[in-house]
Design an enzyme around this catalytic site. Structure first.
Site: not given
Ligand code: FCB
Length: 449
Positions: A166, A352
């Site tokens: 990110e 994620e």
């Molecule tokens: C993402 C992050 C991870 C966690 C999730 C909820 O942006 O990469 O580390 O904080 O959100």
């Protein structure tokens, strides 16, 4: 509806980040990271919590691998703590740090779990921050040197490598809003950071290709926010387009097209960072896959009071919300199909996706997190739709394996498939974990279940 089946070999996994789980912040020769510093500054983290201990994964990793096995995970993506390997960021390597990741990887392989590795999930060595961190150009060489060291040691056993997690959040959260480490609030720095992250990514891809076996796959993880106008007016549509530029195209365009979006260059004007000859070509080094993190959409409206962007976010009151964000499953499909159409990545992963909702231990010791099950089911249905639509999706990694230290929120936000009692470090597989295990076993699920 009928059973939603996933392609053979679909990679079901979970993902974590070193700082959020490892603990052992100053053990066995580890250096300080910017997060070790940040959590010690007053007012940065709720209740003044730190991840000094986190969930003690550094010591409890065998138990955690056993949990992964119980969940039936095919793959596990973990991040490496740069200051654990290189306490000063460059130069002298800490052998105990390398040994830890060696043991972790061997433990995963012994349990038939495929390791995916993330090189940078936000925990920069403090020694490098002291020299300007991601805002300084010299970070680019430091980072590829670090990538090379990891590849030399673990390259024979890890089939998939990710450079950054990110970059947009590192740039904005760490250097513009300042809510994440290193807590800087400076738009000039934030944009320089974004550029240096991208150049360092490209340079590291080249370094990794020279060190790794030909079969190793290399990618980057981006958080993509599908963006929608609040109304159909021209003003709102342009506001949404600008936000899409900042959140998505500023990263996707250079990575996949070798150029920054013209409307962003114009919008940022004098804030735009120096681009050296060759930078754009370096950034656009061919990738084997892109990992996409999906949590939320953004509904934007025209707002002349917001500097530069002239847009602000609205939160539709009829939507469902978690403790942190709106829950909007169709955004997952919109994002995946749009990226495929505009950028044609060779392979895509959801790297994620997950939710924090209040959940806790019931009288019989079980954790009935029914909202997380629904969240999983609804998002996986969108993943299934995207595969049907031709998106080359190779896997889904849930955020996250177990409850942990959620950055500035501390331990309040629980995203795990496994519940952790932070006082005793006891782990309990939640009902969502059981649901996920069954889904992995059946390589799909019945939406009515
Ligand atoms: C993402 C992050 C991870 C966690 C999730 C909820 O942006 O990469 O580390 O904080 O959100």
């Amino acid at each position: 509806m009928t059973f939603i089946k996933f392609p053979d070999g679909f990679m079901w996994g979970a993902i974590t980040a070193a700082y959020q789980i490892e603990g052992a912040w100053n053990e066995d020769g580890k250096g300080l990271s910017i997060w070790d510093t940040f959590v010690r500054q007053s007012g940065r983290i709720e209740r003044g919590e730190t991840a000094d201990m986190a969930v003690d994964h550094y010591h409890r990793y065998p138990e955690d691998i056993a949990l992964m096995q119980e969940l039936g995970l095919k793959a596990y993506c973990f991040s490496i703590s740069w200051p654990r390997l290189l306490p000063e960021g460059t130069g002298k390597v800490n052998p105990a740090g390398l040994d830890f990741y060696d043991r972790l990887v061997d433990g995963l392989l012994a349990n038939n779990i495929i390791p995916y590795v993330m090189l940078y999930h936000w925990d920069l060595p403090q020694a490098l921050q002291d020299k300007g961190g991601w805002g300084e150009r010299s970070i680019v060489d430091a980072y590829s040197e670090y990538a090379r060291i990891v590849a030399k040691r673990l390259g024979d056993r890890i089939p998939a490598w990710v450079t950054h997690n990110e970059p947009m959040v590192i740039s904005l959260g760490g250097h513009f809003t300042g809510e994440l480490a290193p807590g800087i609030q400076d738009p000039f720095v934030a944009l320089r950071v974004a550029h240096h992250l991208l150049v360092s990514h490209g340079q590291a891809v080249l370094a990794l290709r020279t060190e790794l076996p030909k079969t190793a796959k290399i990618g980057i993880i981006l958080n993509i926010t599908p963006t929608y106008p609040a109304t159909d007016t021209d003003e709102d549509r342009q506001a949404a387009r600008r936000y899409d530029g900042v959140a998505n195209r500023m990263f996707l365009d250079p990575l996949f097209k070798g150029e920054y979006p013209a409307d962003m260059v114009e919008m940022f004007g004098p804030l735009f960072p120096e681009i050296r000859p060759g930078d754009l070509q370096t950034i656009a080094a061919p990738l084997d896959f892109v990992g996409l993190n999906y949590y939320m959409r953004a509904v934007m409206h025209y707002d002349p009071d917001t500097p530069i962007l002239q847009a602000s976010q609205v939160f539709p009151p009829e939507s469902e919300y978690s403790q942190m964000w709106e829950i909007y499953p169709p955004g997952m499909y919109d994002m995946l199909t749009r990226i495929q159409a505009d950028y044609h990545p060779k392979e895509v992963y959801i790297t994620e996706n997950g939710v924090c909702v209040p959940d806790g231990v019931d009288f019989d010791g079980r954790v009935r997190d029914v909202r997380r099950i629904r969240y999983l089911r609804d998002h996986l249905a969108q993943v299934g739709r995207a595969i049907q639509a031709g998106v080359p999706l190779k896997g889904y990694f849930h955020w996250t394996l177990m409850d942990n230290f959620e950055w500035a929120f501390g331990y309040r936000m629980r995203f795990g498939l496994v519940y952790v009692d932070f006082a005793t470090q006891q782990r309990i597989i939640k009902e969502s974990g059981r649901w996920y295990e069954k889904t992995i076993r059946n390589n799909g699920f019945d939406p009515e279940d």
